[in-house]
Design an enzyme around this catalytic site. Structure first.
Site, PDB file in Angstrom:
ATOM      1  N   HIS A  23      29.631  49.751  66.737  1.00  0.00           N
ATOM      2  CA  HIS A  23      30.093  48.383  67.009  1.00  0.00           C
ATOM      3  C   HIS A  23      28.971  47.513  67.576  1.00  0.00           C
ATOM      4  O   HIS A  23      29.237  46.478  68.182  1.00  0.00           O
ATOM      5  CB  HIS A  23      31.251  48.411  68.001  1.00  0.00           C
ATOM      6  CG  HIS A  23      32.388  49.277  67.579  1.00  0.00           C
ATOM      7  ND1 HIS A  23      33.052  49.090  66.391  1.00  0.00           N
ATOM      8  CD2 HIS A  23      32.978  50.346  68.171  1.00  0.00           C
ATOM      9  CE1 HIS A  23      34.006  50.013  66.269  1.00  0.00           C
ATOM     10  NE2 HIS A  23      33.976  50.784  67.339  1.00  0.00           N
ATOM     11  N   HIS A  53      37.701  49.960  63.066  1.00  0.00           N
ATOM     12  CA  HIS A  53      37.368  51.272  62.501  1.00  0.00           C
ATOM     13  C   HIS A  53      37.963  51.407  61.106  1.00  0.00           C
ATOM     14  O   HIS A  53      38.102  52.509  60.587  1.00  0.00           O
ATOM     15  CB  HIS A  53      37.902  52.395  63.390  1.00  0.00           C
ATOM     16  CG  HIS A  53      37.626  52.200  64.833  1.00  0.00           C
ATOM     17  ND1 HIS A  53      38.525  51.599  65.684  1.00  0.00           N
ATOM     18  CD2 HIS A  53      36.533  52.483  65.565  1.00  0.00           C
ATOM     19  CE1 HIS A  53      37.988  51.537  66.898  1.00  0.00           C
ATOM     20  NE2 HIS A  53      36.784  52.058  66.850  1.00  0.00           N
TER      21      HIS A  53
END
Lengths: 331, 331
Positions: free
Chosen positions: B57, B219
């Site tokens: 991320h 995700h």
């Protein structure tokens, strides 16, 4: 082609509006143009700095407009030089009598159009100088370019010339330090994937699933070699060694490092490359003064990266460290 | 899988080393851990703030470590929560007696592991509080999550809690302003493409060439709807309307806007989205106090974006504006 756009023909216009919408207190768009200028342009008693070029390289160039960096950035269509009249508008908007420096990336179209704009401005009594950035060590001549291409090293030229101008230096002094930066900066890139120009709709080249291209240009111009993808460490060494050799860097010298993402590369991968670049320089006794990892000069959604090294002396260090309020290069 | 890595199993380790190599004067890696902490941690007379989560991320979370923001970020493997012992190391490294706030994104694994770490720390006499960010308005429950997921709005929680702690506030005060931020921040994302976890080697889902997914998780967790790609304006309206409705924003209120790229989206497209987000808010009489366009909470090379709105009052505005030296959020 999967893109979040409205219409390929309005993409640059929409982007410029969205950019000004994000930073309304800092920048303005000159009405009816593709010029983004500092909100307070022209700044009194300061050399104006104008850069620009084709769009698709964001945050270049509008992201570098701000106190301590560029006074204006002129956007062309994607991967296409802005026209002379647009550059001329940019020059007029930032000149207050101290003169204007043009920072041009070395592409034939940009050179031609910025030079034509300079002539138009000089005819109106504006003092204009220019520098041409040609930091890409990959190839000597290329599609769209005679001589080396200008790539991510251009951002260091913006920063350093901008800082010098902010100090109140003369046009000749700002030009001189920009030239010094250009003499001491080299870069090279590599790509894993092509990108798609919105108006074209298809990639301008293809790479096989196991292939990468070393030395690719930021518009997808051919590089040095296509070969099987190797490890991040091998890629980092190959790119960095070429740049070190080009600059003739020696043990004891000091550099700034830029590991630049081309648009589609996760930041994770850029830091993995930076680890090896850092190790290699350290092993050679070259001191890293500062490091910049991120997206500075992109090629739409191309996956890949470039490595830039800038040899530093005390003057360049001071100017690199100086305050910048440009959205994409806050210091 | 085309990635610039050495080995899927070393990608996170290499990244963390490359991160510290980029900012050696600002951060340190705790030896033998996946914790990145402020170089000067633990800071005297200041509540420590620890966040983290799975890698992939970036710049979250290590990019938000710095004066005025996080004291430490704990990295797990890609899209995998860090283990309790790693989080515990982070807590110990930043506590100096004033206590530690954990900022946790709402994923079951993160909640479990951060809570276990908190118990370990409390057993050693460290005062630990926690907040859970659940800003994603897309779906109520999801794979890996009970309740709403935490996504890009987390960055505002880091910023505001960090600024409050930098002012010398107590742990209870820092927790309270973090909770207030969480109550006033909502987000939603969309994707054009999946991403590939290095250790997996293949995408976890597929989208057709003409398809996008609204409400996707960071995700790749399922969103609300898969449908044909529409225009940037339509996407911006759909995302922003959902966030406005969730927050119950009304004319006259003030917000911060974040248009976040998921990793593979050119910045050009983010600004195009921002243009419409800005117009829509203006049309509704909602005042935009500040705008953040860029990559703040990514999903490797996923193409897509998210829109986050944070309702502001005077306290939150002051804390949002406060100085931050975190590499990915300089103010």
């Amino acid at each position: 082609m999967k893109k979040i756009i409205n219409d390929p023909n309005s993409a640059v216009q929409d982007m410029l509006d969205g950019f000004v919408a994000a930073y309304p207190n800092d920048v303005k768009r000159l009405p009816g143009t593709t010029v983004i200028a500092r909100k307070d342009a022209p700044v009194t008693n300061k050399v104006g700095i104008v850069s620009g070029g084709g769009s698709g390289h964001e945050p270049a160039h509008a992201g570098y407009v701000g106190e301590g960096m560029l006074d204006a950035a002129v956007a062309g269509e994607v991967f296409t030089s802005p026209t002379p009249d647009q550059v001329f508008e940019g020059i007029k908007a930032v000149d207050n009598g101290a003169g204007v420096l043009l920072v041009i990336k070395n592409y034939t179209g940009d050179i031609m159009n910025f030079e034509m704009a300079a002539e138009l401005a000089e005819a109106e009594g504006i003092n204009v100088k220019q520098v041409v950035v040609n930091d890409d060590v990959a190839v000597e001549d290329s599609s769209f370019t005679t001589g080396r291409r200008g790539i991510a090293g251009t951002v260091f030229v913006h920063k350093i010339a901008g800082a010098k101008a902010a100090q109140g230096a003369s046009l000749e002094e700002v030009q001189a330090v920009a030239e010094k930066t250009i003499q001491n900066v080299s870069s090279i890139g590599m790509a894993l994937t092509p990108c798609i120009v919105p108006a074209a709709g298809t990639p301008s080249f293809e790479l096989k699933e196991n292939e990468m291209e070393i030395g690719i240009g930021i518009h997808g111009e051919p590089g040095i070699e296509r070969k099987e993808i190797t490890t991040a460490d091998e890629i980092a060494v190959e790119l960095t060694e070429k740049v070190i050799a080009d600059l003739g860097l020696k043990s004891g010298e000091e550099v700034a490092v830029m590991v630049n993402g081309l648009g589609g590369t996760p930041e994770m991968e850029l830091f993995i490359v930076n680890k090896k670049v850092n190790q290699l320089l350290s092993d050679k006794g070259i001191t890293i003064y500062d490091t910049f990892v991120g997206e500075y000069m992109t090629s739409l959604e191309m996956a890949g990266c470039s490595v830039t090294l800038l040899r530093l002396d005390q003057e360049l260090k001071t100017l690199l460290d100086a305050e910048s309020k440009a959205p994409a290069f806050r210091r």
